[in-house]
Design a protein around this motif. Structure first.
Motif, mmCIF file in Angstrom:
data_model
loop_
_atom_site.group_PDB
_atom_site.id
_atom_site.type_symbol
_atom_site.label_atom_id
_atom_site.label_comp_id
_atom_site.label_asym_id
_atom_site.label_seq_id
_atom_site.Cartn_x
_atom_site.Cartn_y
_atom_site.Cartn_z
ATOM 1 N N LEU A 1 -2.721 -30.126 -3.113
ATOM 2 C CA LEU A 1 -2.279 -29.502 -4.358
ATOM 3 C C LEU A 1 -0.978 -28.727 -4.156
ATOM 4 C CD1 LEU A 1 -3.069 -29.078 -7.306
ATOM 5 C CD2 LEU A 1 -4.339 -27.038 -6.602
ATOM 6 N N ARG A 2 -0.846 -28.052 -3.019
ATOM 7 C CA ARG A 2 0.355 -27.251 -2.766
ATOM 8 C C ARG A 2 1.600 -28.124 -2.658
ATOM 9 N NH1 ARG A 2 -1.406 -24.967 1.360
ATOM 10 N NH2 ARG A 2 -0.318 -26.024 3.053
ATOM 11 N N TYR A 3 1.512 -29.222 -1.945
ATOM 12 C CA TYR A 3 2.682 -30.087 -1.779
ATOM 13 C C TYR A 3 2.966 -30.910 -3.034
ATOM 14 C CZ TYR A 3 3.251 -29.072 3.183
ATOM 15 O OH TYR A 3 3.500 -28.446 4.373
ATOM 16 N N ALA A 4 1.937 -31.111 -3.870
ATOM 17 C CA ALA A 4 2.151 -31.886 -5.099
ATOM 18 C C ALA A 4 3.161 -31.220 -6.020
ATOM 19 C CB ALA A 4 0.829 -32.084 -5.823
ATOM 20 N N ALA A 5 3.296 -29.911 -5.918
ATOM 21 C CA ALA A 5 4.191 -29.189 -6.821
ATOM 22 C C ALA A 5 5.659 -29.533 -6.593
ATOM 23 C CB ALA A 5 3.976 -27.679 -6.654
ATOM 24 N N HIS A 6 6.030 -29.890 -5.343
ATOM 25 C CA HIS A 6 7.449 -30.161 -5.071
ATOM 26 C C HIS A 6 7.699 -31.492 -4.376
ATOM 27 C CE1 HIS A 6 6.745 -29.037 -0.838
ATOM 28 N NE2 HIS A 6 6.005 -28.059 -1.318
ATOM 29 N N ASP A 7 6.653 -32.178 -3.875
ATOM 30 C CA ASP A 7 6.839 -33.490 -3.245
ATOM 31 C C ASP A 7 5.587 -34.322 -3.507
ATOM 32 O OD1 ASP A 7 7.301 -35.717 -1.665
ATOM 33 O OD2 ASP A 7 8.287 -34.575 -0.081
ATOM 34 N N TYR A 8 5.593 -35.004 -4.640
ATOM 35 C CA TYR A 8 4.419 -35.749 -5.079
ATOM 36 C C TYR A 8 4.065 -36.858 -4.089
ATOM 37 C CZ TYR A 8 1.287 -38.081 -8.408
ATOM 38 O OH TYR A 8 0.200 -38.643 -9.024
ATOM 39 N N ALA A 9 5.063 -37.561 -3.572
ATOM 40 C CA ALA A 9 4.805 -38.666 -2.637
ATOM 41 C C ALA A 9 4.162 -38.155 -1.358
ATOM 42 C CB ALA A 9 6.108 -39.396 -2.326
ATOM 43 N N LEU A 10 4.614 -37.003 -0.866
ATOM 44 C CA LEU A 10 4.012 -36.432 0.333
ATOM 45 C C LEU A 10 2.576 -36.001 0.062
ATOM 46 C CD1 LEU A 10 4.152 -35.437 3.230
ATOM 47 C CD2 LEU A 10 5.195 -33.313 2.399
#
Length: 544
Positions: free
Chosen positions: A439-448
């Protein structure tokens, strides 16, 4: 005699009736006056042990007592000189082509498209299944005439073995100088399982006949589809008519997108079967924040909802982790006993014994216990030493005996206390941390974030398999901040996960991790050098 014999190679595995099929062909030929012989060459243990049976008979009926005209027949198939190849499974077909037994100028290839997975496919840390489509494409090029279908399913539907269906396909291919009635007479003369064999023969005959007339339907010709369908089993709990499951279905429809609905419906049934309905409810609660992440992501504009769907799939797998309770529960289910009885084709009046080899490690025993007691057992001391001495050899448990069944039933009954177990507490902590990172990385790097969700595939199984997977998972988790700073973080994380699945020792993964750390070190050193130059610039410019 200038006419050459007709050569038929049969590639089959143990228990599939390859020898019976060869005997039927020889009996058919000899009964009609054709000199014939059969030989077999057992292979090394591959799945249940592959064997090549070879049949040769003269193309014209002769007086076998006229030794002047009795032909000399070969004992083994010669590459480029085989007229018919019968393969009981797709990989056996591939081996026949690889050995040169199938040639486009003369060979009729009759093969079953079902799969019996090899040990390398079964023990792969990832999805080790071989794609069957290139095999079929190559067979179409390699053979003069190619008849293929799921003959194992045809035989199963008719209560027989695959050899009878293949014998029917051989008759339907119309490549031998015998009528259907003569083929069927050979089965009748054998006198074993006659009616079921004739039924499977008729179905195989119809399939080959349809292939000859170019009317074969794709559903029976696509390899692997039937095997996948047979592998799908409904969960023992979770009927749509079950009121609590129906309530979860309504919640899915109202709170989640249609693109993820199929996964979610299956997942809540899996988790209700694994633990209880409350556990399935918690699963949906955990996914709700991901729904919001998809709403704000550019990917959701296309309606993919990839992150939610992928996370939902992997979360269901992780929450239904394999432990001693689950293993014991699955081994004593009535559906399993029925499946095994069906697989070995035991008659109703026959007794069936199933022996299980169980070798739980001290860690698995501790994981099953309440958390406090489990941690105590793992500490070095007399109790741990005693348990290890009692279990280090493992033991054989007969689940079809009263004693063995009750033993596993006792372990399975611990399902009600699973939430207090050491393993449960550990897994839930890891699951929550994984979801939080996604959820944390989805905010700025959806692919990651998508690759973080997929990294759960490293954690699977139990025992040594689970320990290796979790070790690799934690290694990758530890370098996520470094990965996030690379040029293509999603691709880098995917490569690391694939490396972790490549070998049990983790050699490739460790090499990639070392490379990542070295590159990060060089990058930091370069950044530090630039900052020093920038800091010194004003001083040097002020120097006379």
């Amino acid at each position: 005699m200038s006419e050459r014999p007709i050569g038929i190679a049969i590639l089959a595995m143990g228990g599939e009736g390859g020898g019976v099929l060869a005997d039927w062909i020889v009996d058919l030929a000899e009964h009609e006056g054709y000199p014939a012989q059969t030989t077999s060459v057992p292979g090394v243990a591959q799945r249940t042990g592959a064997t090549i049976y070879y049949v040769e008979f003269h193309p014209r009926a002769l007086d076998v007592h006229d030794h002047a005209h009795e032909p000399v027949l070969s004992l083994v198939p010669t590459p480029g000189d085989v007229d018919i190849v019968l393969a009981s499974e797709l990989m056996e077909m591939g081996r026949a082509i690889q050995r040169g037994l199938v040639t486009p100028d003369r060979t009729t290839l009759i093969a079953s498209t079902h799969r019996v997975y090899s040990m390398t496919e079964k023990t792969s840390m990832s999805d080790g299944r071989v794609d069957p489509r290139p095999f079929v494409a190559q067979a179409q090029k390699a053979a003069k005439h190619f008849v293929h279908a799921d003959f194992a399913r045809i035989a199963e539907q008719n209560g027989s073995v695959i050899s009878a269906a293949l014998f029917g396909a051989l008759a339907g291919a119309n490549v031998l100088p015998f009528s259907r009635e003569q083929f069927e007479a050979a089965i009748k003369r054998a006198g074993v399982g006659v009616q079921s064999s004739l039924n499977a023969f008729a179905a195989g005959f119809a399939t080959a006949l349809a292939a000859n007339s170019d009317t074969a339907q794709a559903k029976d010709q696509v390899p692997g589809d039937a095997a996948r369908e047979r592998g799908r089993r409904p969960f023992d709990i979770g009927s749509t008519n079950h009121p609590e499951i129906a309530a979860l279905d309504r919640r899915i429809q109202s709170e989640f997108p249609a693109q993820a609905a199929d996964i979610l419906h299956r997942a809540v049934r899996r988790l209700a079967d694994y633990q209880d309905v409350r556990y399935a409810q918690a699963y949906l609660d955990r996914l709700k924040p991901l729904r919001a992440a998809d709403d704000v992501a550019t990917y959701a504009v296309r309606g993919d909802d990839l992150l939610l769907a992928e996370t939902a799939r992997h979360l269901a797998l992780w929450m239904s982790y394999e432990d001693t309770v689950r293993v014991a529960e699955l081994k004593i289910r009535a559906t399993r006993f029925a499946r095994v009885r069906d697989e070995v084709k035991a008659a109703p009046e026959q007794l069936l014994h199933i022996n299980e080899f169980l070798h739980p490690r001290i860690e698995e025993i501790a994981d099953t216990l309440p958390a406090t007691l489990g941690r105590w057992l793992l500490k070095p001391g007399p109790l741990r030493s005693m348990v290890e001495r009692m279990t280090w050899r493992g033991r054989v448990v007969r689940t079809t005996s009263l004693r063995g069944f009750l033993m596993l039933y006792g372990v399975a009954s611990l399902r009600g206390t699973r939430r207090r177990s050491l393993r449960y507490q550990r897994e839930q902590v890891e699951i929550d941390a994984w979801l939080a990172r996604t959820l944390r990385y989805a905010a700025h790097d959806y692919a990651l974030a998508l690759e973080i969700a997929r990294s759960q595939r490293l954690v699977k199984g139990y025992g040594d398999t689970h320990a290796r997977g979790m070790r690799n998972y934690r290694k990758i988790e530890a370098v996520l901040p470094l990965i996030a700073r690379t040029v293509a973080p999603a691709a880098r994380l995917k490569a690391l996960c694939e490396a972790a699945l490549a070998d049990e020792e983790g050699v490739r993964l460790d090499a990639l991790l070392d490379e990542l750390r070295r590159n990060e070190g060089v990058s930091n050193a370069h950044a530090g050098h630039e900052s020093v130059n920038v800091a010194r610039a004003p001083v040097s410019s002020a120097t006379p």
